[in-house]
Write an enzyme that holds these catalytic residues in place. Structure first.
Site, PDB file in Angstrom:
ATOM      1  N   MET A 251     -12.444  36.388 -31.749  1.00 25.94           N
ATOM      2  CA  MET A 251     -12.416  36.635 -30.309  1.00 25.94           C
ATOM      3  C   MET A 251     -11.698  37.946 -30.084  1.00 25.94           C
ATOM      4  SD  MET A 251     -13.767  35.038 -27.862  1.00 25.94           S
ATOM      5  CE  MET A 251     -13.888  33.413 -28.553  1.00 25.94           C
ATOM      6  N   CYS A 252     -12.338  38.854 -29.385  1.00 23.10           N
ATOM      7  CA  CYS A 252     -11.832  40.216 -29.368  1.00 23.10           C
ATOM      8  C   CYS A 252     -12.140  40.887 -28.045  1.00 23.10           C
ATOM      9  CB  CYS A 252     -12.475  41.007 -30.515  1.00 23.10           C
ATOM     10  SG  CYS A 252     -12.312  40.185 -32.129  1.00 23.10           S
ATOM     11  N   GLY A 253     -11.934  42.197 -28.011  1.00 29.85           N
ATOM     12  CA  GLY A 253     -12.274  43.001 -26.850  1.00 29.85           C
ATOM     13  C   GLY A 253     -13.090  44.198 -27.272  1.00 29.85           C
TER      14      GLY A 253
END
Length: 699
Positions: free
Chosen positions: A1-3
């Site tokens: 889960m990242c940006g």
């Protein structure tokens, strides 16, 4: 889960070439442009570093026309080889991913056989995107299972592509901004959160039409002009730096209401149970420990129960935690006398399951302390303080050292859990399951006469406007379903007079009706049962734009927490969508009431307590009565001032001047409280984003 934050030049080749020429004595224009892009991308990623505090990476094309940026929350493959962007240099493919793909070990093994020319460089689930694209082209989207937002660039084809998961669990925004080089060029910017656009030359302006006709909630618009959401289940392509298109790759579908379903209830229950267990099992795969959000409702409780079952009966690890370690659940507790605290039920569930249970008390002072930050991370308003509660809840696993949790979002949307769905269930008989439906034709007619009036009473009790029972054009476009009354129940009537003249035709219900495309509206009017039609339109508006946003990704990722949603696994939802309406909402002759999510209750029965099996639905909400001169009252009085309201430009001070005082106290008005919460959030956003004051001249 990242940006992720990505930039694509839309300048013509001539414009781009001219922009690369040396200026002001510079010898290498391309070097200067690369440095500028790197600096912009770094600042953009810093705005969303909460989404990925573990590492940061970028890739910029040789001609500086494409830039991909990524901040990483390490979940799978914790080594440096799992860092992004990912590349296939021999093929000119580059990609960044926000989210999780499930069943990727099997997919990877298959790809290694089918695609010997590609060598995997990591053990990250995200890397399968590149291999799937090489194997299947644009069809790679159908092989992705999970919650995700992807940006991929194919250098050879000059193809830029952005993809969002089927239900919109992961956010993905895009806008077009002047490239700032003085040659009239534009660039397409794509990011996980809108705040990432601020360092890229974006100047936020209110989209007043979107606020008035609820486009921010029910179509692709946001609160800000020119910034849009990529639709769930869609991908966007930009070919050769110019032609932008958006197309669907998946959509919800339901059976013909006239087709008889030959399956027995027992078969259907077992089918749901099997798919639920598989969905939960797949989401326990991680290289870090996995926890569970646990409330007093059935949705989170069945997840906890199934995890406990899988650990005990199948010796499955919960992420990197061994089966011998107790499953850990997280919760918040409101004041016991508020009427909104479910922690005692959750505690009994945890004791029954034998799992560890950690909770945090959330009183008024704690809510007030977190209010403004929660608004900043959500980037939109919400007429309930439950989003602040969810923001606080995500602190609990973070403080315990967890990065991943399972959460129950989506169950009400696929199993028909909300009371407002009842009138649409009763609107037509369930021809598909007459043989097994305990609701007689006479009883259905009797119950339908009261259902919409009861819905109206519910809206009035919580300070909302549920519309009327009259068949408006939007309702006629959607086969008369009344669920859209509930979807538009909280439209704030606080707008300045000039907005009526500037935007005379705003109708939130028409926004909902038009958000469904022509094919869906045909199915709604000719093919689907009204309950399924109601579930469809809800899943296109309130689900991605509120429940998976303010109560999902944005409040979780604010604390670097990845939340996994087993109920929104598309293998499960496709099965549930094709079940008859009367196993979702089912009449109980013994109790003389409708049991919501009946088939989920039956499928969950081995994994939950008798108390939960028999408990009626209680939607997650924060308390709605607060004392005068308390922390929340003082906060909103400080925010909702004449000066701050007038700086918004689109709100009428005469309509909101006494709102805050009216909202608080033992006789506080519920509608006034919701309006005060919304206006307070607009003021916070105006400050944090430095939004220009809206005026008729700007529209």
């Amino acid at each position: 889960m990242c940006g992720i934050s990505c930039i694509l030049s839309l300048a013509s080749t001539q414009q781009h070439h001219h922009a690369q020429q040396p200026r002001n004595g510079e010898h290498k224009g391309i070097t200067t442009e690369r440095a500028r892009l790197e600096n912009e991308l770094d600042q953009s990623l810093q705005q969303i570093v909460h989404r990925g505090p573990d590492s940061c990476g970028n890739w910029i094309s040789d001609d500086c026309r494409v830039a991909l940026g990524h901040v990483r929350l390490s979940i799978n493959d914790l080594s440096p080889s799992g860092a992004q962007p990912f590349h296939a240099p021999d093929h000119g493919i580059h990609a960044v991913v926000n989210g999780e793909f499930y069943d990727y070990d099997r997919i990877r093994a298959q790809l290694e056989k089918e695609l010997p020319e590609y060598t995997f460089t990591s053990h990250s689930d995200s890397e399968i995107v590149i291999a799937l694209y090489l194997a299947h082209g644009l069809n790679f989207t159908e092989y992705l299972r999970g919650e995700f937002a992807v940006v991929l660039y194919d250098e050879r084809k000059e193809l830029f592509m952005a993809v969002r998961d089927r239900y919109g669990i992961k956010p993905l925004f895009w806008t077009i901004i002047d490239d700032g080089r003085g040659h009239g060029g534009k660039r397409l910017c794509v990011a996980a959160e809108m705040k990432a656009f601020l360092p890229l030359g974006w100047t936020p302006e209110w989209d007043v039409r979107s606020l008035k006709d609820a486009g921010w909630n029910h179509d692709t618009r946001t609160l800000f002009k020119g910034v849009q959401k990529l639709r769930p289940g869609h991908y966007m392509t930009c070919q050769c730096f110019g032609h932008i298109t958006e197309r669907p790759y998946w959509d919800s579908s339901y059976p013909d209401k006239r087709a008889i379903d030959p399956r027995t209830p027992e078969e259907l229950i077992e089918g749901v149970r099997e798919r639920m267990l598989e969905s939960v099992r797949l989401r326990l795969r991680a290289d870090v420990p996995v926890g569970i959000y646990l409330s007093g409702g059935i949705d989170s409780s069945v997840l906890a129960g199934m995890v406990a079952h899988l650990v005990k009966e199948q010796n499955i690890s919960v992420g990197s935690a061994p089966p011998s370690e107790r499953v850990t659940c997280f919760s918040i507790a409101f004041d016991e006398d508020s009427g909104f605290d479910e922690s005692s039920i959750a505690n009994r569930t945890a004791e029954w399951l034998g799992v560890k249970y950690l909770k945090k008390l959330m009183n008024e002072e704690e809510l007030a302390k977190r209010f403004e930050d929660a608004v900043w991370y959500c980037e939109q308003h919400n007429p309930d303080l439950n989003f602040v509660g969810k923001y606080a809840l995500s602190e609990v696993p973070q403080e315990a050292g967890y990065k991943v949790v399972l959460t129950g979002e989506g169950a009400d949307e696929i199993f028909a859990g909300y009371p407002l769905f009842l009138p649409d269930y009763l609107r037509e008989p369930d021809q598909a399951y007459e043989t097994h439906n305990p609701l007689s034709a006479g009883e259905r007619t009797k119950q339908f006469e009261n259902a919409e009036e009861e819905a109206q009473e519910h809206y009035r009790a919580i300070g909302a406007n549920g519309g009327t029972s009259d068949l408006s054009i939007p309702r006629r476009m959607l086969n008369g379903i009344s669920t859209i009354n509930g979807m538009t129940a909280f439209q704030p009537d606080v707008f300045a007079g000039w907005t009526e003249k500037a935007f005379p035709a705003c109708d939130p219900q028409m926004t909902i009706a038009c958000n469904a495309d022509g094919i869906a509206r045909h199915n709604i009017n000719e093919k689907w049962h009204p309950l399924h039609s109601a579930l469809y339109v809800w899943s296109k508006g309130n689900l991605p734009n509120i429940f998976l946003t303010c109560l999902g990704d944005r409040t979780e990722m604010a604390h670097s927490i990845e939340a996994r949603t087993p109920f929104l696994d598309h293998h499960l939802t496709e099965y549930v969508n094709n079940l008859p309406p009367s196993v979702k909402l089912r009449w109980s002759p013994e109790e003389q009431r409708f049991v919501e999510k009946w088939i989920l209750r039956e499928a969950s029965k081995p994994f939950i307590t008798k108390e939960l099996y028999e408990r009626k639905k209680h939607p997650y909400s924060a308390p709605t009565t607060w004392p005068r001169d308390g922390p929340l009252h003082k906060l909103m009085k400080k925010l909702v001032t004449k000066e701050n309201v007038e700086l918004l430009g689109y709100v009428c001070w005469e309509k909101v001047g006494g709102l805050v005082d009216k909202a608080f106290g033992e006789t506080g008005d519920a509608k006034a409280l919701r309006l005060a919460i919304v206006v307070s959030q607009w003021i916070v956003l105006a400050r944090r984003f430095e939004v220009k004051t809206a005026s008729v001249q700007e529209c």
